[in-house]
Design a protein around this motif. Structure first.
Motif, PDB file in Angstrom:
ATOM      1  N   MET A 126      43.269  75.247 124.623  1.00 24.58           N
ATOM      2  CA  MET A 126      44.080  74.571 123.643  1.00 24.58           C
ATOM      3  C   MET A 126      43.852  75.228 122.285  1.00 24.58           C
ATOM      4  O   MET A 126      42.746  75.606 121.953  1.00 24.58           O
ATOM      5  N   GLY A 127      44.886  75.379 121.529  1.00 23.42           N
ATOM      6  CA  GLY A 127      44.776  75.985 120.213  1.00 23.42           C
ATOM      7  C   GLY A 127      46.036  75.739 119.414  1.00 23.42           C
ATOM      8  O   GLY A 127      46.917  74.991 119.822  1.00 23.42           O
ATOM      9  N   LYS A 128      46.112  76.386 118.289  1.00 22.40           N
ATOM     10  CA  LYS A 128      47.264  76.267 117.404  1.00 22.40           C
ATOM     11  C   LYS A 128      48.316  77.310 117.757  1.00 22.40           C
ATOM     12  O   LYS A 128      47.989  78.403 118.208  1.00 22.40           O
ATOM     13  N   LYS A 129      49.576  76.960 117.503  1.00 16.71           N
ATOM     14  CA  LYS A 129      50.615  77.984 117.531  1.00 16.71           C
ATOM     15  C   LYS A 129      50.401  78.860 116.304  1.00 16.71           C
ATOM     16  O   LYS A 129      49.857  78.410 115.295  1.00 16.71           O
ATOM     17  N   VAL A 130      50.840  80.094 116.388  1.00 11.80           N
ATOM     18  CA  VAL A 130      50.658  81.034 115.287  1.00 11.80           C
ATOM     19  C   VAL A 130      51.996  81.687 114.963  1.00 11.80           C
ATOM     20  O   VAL A 130      52.689  82.169 115.862  1.00 11.80           O
ATOM     21  N   LYS A 131      52.345  81.671 113.681  1.00  9.90           N
ATOM     22  CA  LYS A 131      53.549  82.368 113.228  1.00  9.90           C
ATOM     23  C   LYS A 131      53.138  83.741 112.712  1.00  9.90           C
ATOM     24  O   LYS A 131      52.220  83.865 111.910  1.00  9.90           O
ATOM     25  N   ILE A 132      53.831  84.761 113.191  1.00  9.17           N
ATOM     26  CA  ILE A 132      53.597  86.142 112.778  1.00  9.17           C
ATOM     27  C   ILE A 132      54.844  86.590 112.031  1.00  9.17           C
ATOM     28  O   ILE A 132      55.938  86.583 112.578  1.00  9.17           O
ATOM     29  N   THR A 133      54.672  86.977 110.771  1.00  6.69           N
ATOM     30  CA  THR A 133      55.788  87.395 109.938  1.00  6.69           C
ATOM     31  C   THR A 133      55.578  88.833 109.492  1.00  6.69           C
ATOM     32  O   THR A 133      54.484  89.189 109.038  1.00  6.69           O
ATOM     33  N   VAL A 134      56.618  89.662 109.620  1.00  7.07           N
ATOM     34  CA  VAL A 134      56.541  91.033 109.115  1.00  7.07           C
ATOM     35  C   VAL A 134      56.687  90.976 107.601  1.00  7.07           C
ATOM     36  O   VAL A 134      57.724  90.575 107.077  1.00  7.07           O
ATOM     37  N   LEU A 135      55.614  91.358 106.896  1.00  8.20           N
ATOM     38  CA  LEU A 135      55.627  91.348 105.437  1.00  8.20           C
ATOM     39  C   LEU A 135      56.194  92.635 104.851  1.00  8.20           C
ATOM     40  O   LEU A 135      56.960  92.613 103.901  1.00  8.20           O
ATOM     41  N   LYS A 136      55.778  93.758 105.434  1.00 10.45           N
ATOM     42  CA  LYS A 136      56.127  95.042 104.830  1.00 10.45           C
ATOM     43  C   LYS A 136      56.038  96.152 105.867  1.00 10.45           C
ATOM     44  O   LYS A 136      55.210  96.100 106.772  1.00 10.45           O
ATOM     45  N   LYS A 137      56.906  97.133 105.704  1.00  9.86           N
ATOM     46  CA  LYS A 137      56.857  98.350 106.525  1.00  9.86           C
ATOM     47  C   LYS A 137      56.593  99.520 105.585  1.00  9.86           C
ATOM     48  O   LYS A 137      57.232  99.637 104.548  1.00  9.86           O
ATOM     49  N   GLU A 138      55.650 100.346 105.956  1.00  4.73           N
ATOM     50  CA  GLU A 138      55.327 101.546 105.179  1.00  4.73           C
ATOM     51  C   GLU A 138      55.801 102.773 105.949  1.00  4.73           C
ATOM     52  O   GLU A 138      55.973 102.724 107.170  1.00  4.73           O
ATOM     53  N   PHE A 139      55.962 103.864 105.237  1.00  5.34           N
ATOM     54  CA  PHE A 139      56.314 105.132 105.881  1.00  5.34           C
ATOM     55  C   PHE A 139      55.812 106.265 105.002  1.00  5.34           C
ATOM     56  O   PHE A 139      56.037 106.262 103.793  1.00  5.34           O
ATOM     57  N   TYR A 140      55.122 107.199 105.603  1.00  3.92           N
ATOM     58  CA  TYR A 140      54.555 108.337 104.895  1.00  3.92           C
ATOM     59  C   TYR A 140      55.213 109.623 105.392  1.00  3.92           C
ATOM     60  O   TYR A 140      54.740 110.255 106.338  1.00  3.92           O
ATOM     61  N   PRO A 141      56.341 110.006 104.765  1.00  2.00           N
ATOM     62  CA  PRO A 141      57.111 111.154 105.257  1.00  2.00           C
ATOM     63  C   PRO A 141      56.333 112.460 105.255  1.00  2.00           C
ATOM     64  O   PRO A 141      56.540 113.301 106.126  1.00  2.00           O
ATOM     65  N   GLU A 142      55.427 112.634 104.290  1.00  2.00           N
ATOM     66  CA  GLU A 142      54.642 113.873 104.262  1.00  2.00           C
ATOM     67  C   GLU A 142      53.742 113.993 105.484  1.00  2.00           C
ATOM     68  O   GLU A 142      53.566 115.089 106.034  1.00  2.00           O
ATOM     69  N   LEU A 143      53.208 112.871 105.955  1.00  2.00           N
ATOM     70  CA  LEU A 143      52.406 112.890 107.178  1.00  2.00           C
ATOM     71  C   LEU A 143      53.290 113.067 108.404  1.00  2.00           C
ATOM     72  O   LEU A 143      52.914 113.758 109.357  1.00  2.00           O
ATOM     73  N   ALA A 144      54.459 112.455 108.387  1.00  2.00           N
ATOM     74  CA  ALA A 144      55.403 112.602 109.501  1.00  2.00           C
ATOM     75  C   ALA A 144      55.793 114.064 109.659  1.00  2.00           C
ATOM     76  O   ALA A 144      55.821 114.587 110.779  1.00  2.00           O
ATOM     77  N   GLU A 145      56.101 114.728 108.552  1.00  2.00           N
ATOM     78  CA  GLU A 145      56.479 116.151 108.610  1.00  2.00           C
ATOM     79  C   GLU A 145      55.352 116.996 109.186  1.00  2.00           C
ATOM     80  O   GLU A 145      55.588 117.920 109.951  1.00  2.00           O
ATOM     81  N   ARG A 146      54.148 116.636 108.840  1.00  2.00           N
ATOM     82  CA  ARG A 146      52.995 117.435 109.266  1.00  2.00           C
ATOM     83  C   ARG A 146      52.585 117.177 110.710  1.00  2.00           C
ATOM     84  O   ARG A 146      52.153 118.090 111.406  1.00  2.00           O
TER      85      ARG A 146
END
Length: 107
Positions: A1-21
């Protein structure tokens, strides 16, 4: 038994310089395509991932979700009992989540 939990997306990050590399598709891959800021999901227990949630992010945040569902607290680090802020471990496209207990108990 426990509590229900709400999960909310607060923010998305993206690092294009790392993606390119480091990514095969480079920066054209963009930020996480599976989740959007403001998306909300409800965890109702039994280790079951909420429908339409990212399986990789679930692996990363499940421990915190389960802790909140079980009544754990992250104070004094967080200023609200029954809440924590966590993120997936994608180092190029991380997604940040607000994980908080809902007052309803899960039977």
């Amino acid at each position: 038994m426990g509590k229900k939990v709400k999960i909310t997306v607060l923010k998305k990050e993206f690092y294009p310089e790392l993606a390119e590399r480091y990514l095969t598709e480079g920066a054209s891959v963009g930020p996480c395509a599976l989740l959007q800021e403001g998306d909300e999901f409800i965890f109702e227990g039994n280790a079951k991932m909420p429908e339409h949630f990212c399986p990789w992010a679930w692996i990363d945040i499940y421990q915190s979700v389960n802790a909140i569902a079980s009544g754990s607290t992250f104070t004094p680090w967080n200023n609200r009992d029954g809440q924590t802020i966590v993120c997936c471990t994608d180092g190029i496209r991380p997604v940040i989540f607000d994980v908080r207990a809902i007052e309803e108990d899960v039977s």
